[in-house]
Scaffold this motif. Structure first.
Motif, mmCIF file in Angstrom:
data_model
loop_
_atom_site.group_PDB
_atom_site.id
_atom_site.type_symbol
_atom_site.label_atom_id
_atom_site.label_comp_id
_atom_site.label_asym_id
_atom_site.label_seq_id
_atom_site.Cartn_x
_atom_site.Cartn_y
_atom_site.Cartn_z
ATOM 1 N N UNK A 16 0.860 -1.186 0.000
ATOM 2 C CA UNK A 16 0.000 0.000 0.000
ATOM 3 C C UNK A 16 0.889 1.225 0.000
ATOM 4 N N UNK A 17 0.743 2.050 -1.035
ATOM 5 C CA UNK A 17 1.711 3.105 -1.264
ATOM 6 C C UNK A 17 1.321 4.483 -0.755
ATOM 7 N N UNK A 18 2.255 5.379 -0.919
ATOM 8 C CA UNK A 18 2.058 6.799 -0.619
ATOM 9 C C UNK A 18 2.945 7.580 -1.574
ATOM 10 N N UNK A 19 2.558 8.811 -1.838
ATOM 11 C CA UNK A 19 3.367 9.673 -2.692
ATOM 12 C C UNK A 19 4.363 10.448 -1.844
ATOM 13 N N UNK A 20 5.530 10.666 -2.434
ATOM 14 C CA UNK A 20 6.519 11.522 -1.805
ATOM 15 C C UNK A 20 6.683 12.785 -2.630
ATOM 16 N N UNK A 21 6.788 13.917 -1.961
ATOM 17 C CA UNK A 21 7.039 15.191 -2.642
ATOM 18 C C UNK A 21 8.484 15.575 -2.343
ATOM 19 N N UNK A 22 9.308 15.546 -3.384
ATOM 20 C CA UNK A 22 10.742 15.792 -3.219
ATOM 21 C C UNK A 22 11.108 17.212 -3.634
ATOM 22 N N UNK A 23 12.091 17.751 -2.958
ATOM 23 C CA UNK A 23 12.596 19.088 -3.272
ATOM 24 C C UNK A 23 14.062 19.152 -2.875
ATOM 25 N N UNK A 24 14.707 20.287 -3.124
ATOM 26 C CA UNK A 24 16.093 20.437 -2.705
ATOM 27 C C UNK A 24 16.183 20.453 -1.188
ATOM 28 N N UNK A 71 5.884 21.673 -10.920
ATOM 29 C CA UNK A 71 5.801 20.298 -10.437
ATOM 30 C C UNK A 71 6.122 19.323 -11.565
ATOM 31 N N UNK A 72 6.752 18.198 -11.232
ATOM 32 C CA UNK A 72 7.044 17.175 -12.237
ATOM 33 C C UNK A 72 6.785 15.782 -11.706
ATOM 34 N N UNK A 73 6.518 14.848 -12.638
ATOM 35 C CA UNK A 73 6.358 13.444 -12.282
ATOM 36 C C UNK A 73 6.549 12.585 -13.528
ATOM 37 N N UNK A 74 6.328 11.279 -13.406
ATOM 38 C CA UNK A 74 6.555 10.338 -14.498
ATOM 39 C C UNK A 74 5.304 10.198 -15.357
ATOM 40 N N UNK A 109 13.669 13.153 -14.269
ATOM 41 C CA UNK A 109 12.860 13.928 -13.324
ATOM 42 C C UNK A 109 13.730 14.528 -12.229
ATOM 43 N N UNK A 110 14.582 13.703 -11.621
ATOM 44 C CA UNK A 110 15.408 14.185 -10.516
ATOM 45 C C UNK A 110 16.555 15.076 -10.991
ATOM 46 N N UNK A 111 16.996 14.866 -12.222
ATOM 47 C CA UNK A 111 18.015 15.761 -12.790
ATOM 48 C C UNK A 111 17.462 17.179 -12.918
ATOM 49 N N UNK A 112 16.219 17.288 -13.393
ATOM 50 C CA UNK A 112 15.608 18.614 -13.521
ATOM 51 C C UNK A 112 15.296 19.226 -12.162
ATOM 52 N N UNK A 113 15.009 18.396 -11.180
ATOM 53 C CA UNK A 113 14.790 18.916 -9.832
ATOM 54 C C UNK A 113 16.092 19.483 -9.277
ATOM 55 N N UNK A 153 18.609 20.624 -10.972
ATOM 56 C CA UNK A 153 19.065 21.788 -11.744
ATOM 57 C C UNK A 153 18.163 22.998 -11.552
ATOM 58 N N UNK A 154 17.000 22.808 -10.907
ATOM 59 C CA UNK A 154 16.099 23.926 -10.668
ATOM 60 C C UNK A 154 15.072 24.163 -11.761
ATOM 61 N N UNK A 155 14.984 23.248 -12.727
ATOM 62 C CA UNK A 155 13.985 23.417 -13.792
ATOM 63 C C UNK A 155 12.569 23.174 -13.270
ATOM 64 N N UNK A 156 12.467 22.368 -12.224
ATOM 65 C CA UNK A 156 11.199 22.214 -11.504
ATOM 66 C C UNK A 156 11.472 22.420 -10.028
ATOM 67 N N UNK A 157 10.424 22.748 -9.286
ATOM 68 C CA UNK A 157 10.582 23.007 -7.851
ATOM 69 C C UNK A 157 10.376 21.759 -7.006
ATOM 70 N N UNK A 158 9.481 20.865 -7.457
ATOM 71 C CA UNK A 158 9.209 19.638 -6.715
ATOM 72 C C UNK A 158 9.005 18.486 -7.694
ATOM 73 N N UNK A 159 9.332 17.285 -7.221
ATOM 74 C CA UNK A 159 9.082 16.057 -7.972
ATOM 75 C C UNK A 159 8.179 15.169 -7.126
ATOM 76 N N UNK A 160 7.143 14.651 -7.736
ATOM 77 C CA UNK A 160 6.196 13.798 -7.015
ATOM 78 C C UNK A 160 6.299 12.382 -7.576
#
Length: 269
Positions: free
Chosen positions: A113-121, A137-140, A170-174, A176-183
């Motif tokens: 049973x999953x949950x989402x994570x919101x990643x940032x710097x 915001x970015x995701x797959x 996704x994480x490369x752009x996070x 580098x600052x191209x997105x603020x968060x990755x979900x």
């Protein structure tokens, strides 16, 4: 030729046919599709072999069904085409059971049973869903997190959304600052951030969703019931809990879907 000789000849032909057929059956491996960069669920190690939580699950299923597996790495979006076309017998990639997916594919019972994570710097002041307002915001692409985000566009009020073909991009752009968060899946994100090159990222907060991960298969697959029965056996005899603890470092909750045998799902609930 006498009757006895005919009988012996027939038995010999039958035995030869059986011996000839045996290698064909043994070689009839289950074809598994997988997104190859999704640790700890599945990934390629330094030797180029697949390993991970779900790899151990399908390995165990194959052993119980007296066969083997052949895993093919595919782009995440291609996983759904592969099952719909029958190119693979099953797919593993921390896939959530959804009503939309059940229309075109079948799923085994869930085991996580999953949950989402919101990643940032690291050091971010983003701490809740309210803080996503005005953020990039970015995701797959085609993933459960993407669907969750898009369905809540007005509620979350984010500035823009970016769809990615891989977690690495996704994480490369996070970074580098191209997105603020990755979900994304929280387990996968936490695992990624244990790597030295990702130490500048962190999970800012999590979002419990109750979505359930399972093996996806072609609609009404002939293998579906056998897979599901094997998973039930693994839950009952403790094998699933052992695999879970190996990859996540703790025992699953006693009442969780990881250890509770369930029927083949007909809905996402």
């Amino acid at each position: 030729m006498t009757t006895r000789r005919l009988t012996l000849a027939g038995l010999a032909l039958t035995a030869f046919a059986a011996l000839s057929a045996a290698p064909v059956l043994a070689a009839d491996a289950l074809r598994i599709g997988s997104y190859p960069a999704n640790p700890p669920w599945e990934f390629k190690n330094e030797s180029g072999d697949f390993e991970g939580f779900e790899v151990d699950i399908v390995d165990e299923i194959a052993e119980r069904l007296d066969t083997t597996i052949e895993i093919t790495g595919l782009d995440f979006r291609a996983l759904f085409v592969a099952t719909a076309s029958g190119r693979v017998d099953a797919v593993i990639s921390s896939l959530s059971i959804t009503e939309e997916r059940l229309e075109a594919q079948s799923f085994t019972q869930p085991y996580f049973s999953g949950a989402l994570g919101v990643a940032a710097k690291a050091g971010t002041d983003i701490a809740s869903q309210e803080d996503l307002r005005g953020k990039r915001v970015g995701s797959i692409a085609t993933s459960f997190p993407e669907t969750w985000i898009k369905e809540r566009e007005d509620e979350l009020g984010y500035k823009s959304y970016g769809s990615y073909d891989s977690t690495a991009n996704l994480l490369t752009d996070l970074r580098s600052g191209r997105i603020d968060v990755a979900v994304n899946d929280i387990v996968g994100l936490r695992y990624a951030f244990t790597q030295a090159q990702m130490s500048d990222l962190e999970v800012a907060f999590d979002i419990p969703t109750g979505d359930k991960f399972a093996i996806m298969m072609p609609k009404n697959s002939d293998h579906l019931q056998a897979f599901n029965d094997a998973i039930s056996e693994m839950k009952e005899d403790g094998t699933m809990a052992t695999i879970y603890e190996k990859w996540f470092g703790e025992a699953p909750a006693e009442d969780s879907v990881t250890v509770t045998p369930l029927p083949i799902p007909t809905s996402a609930e």
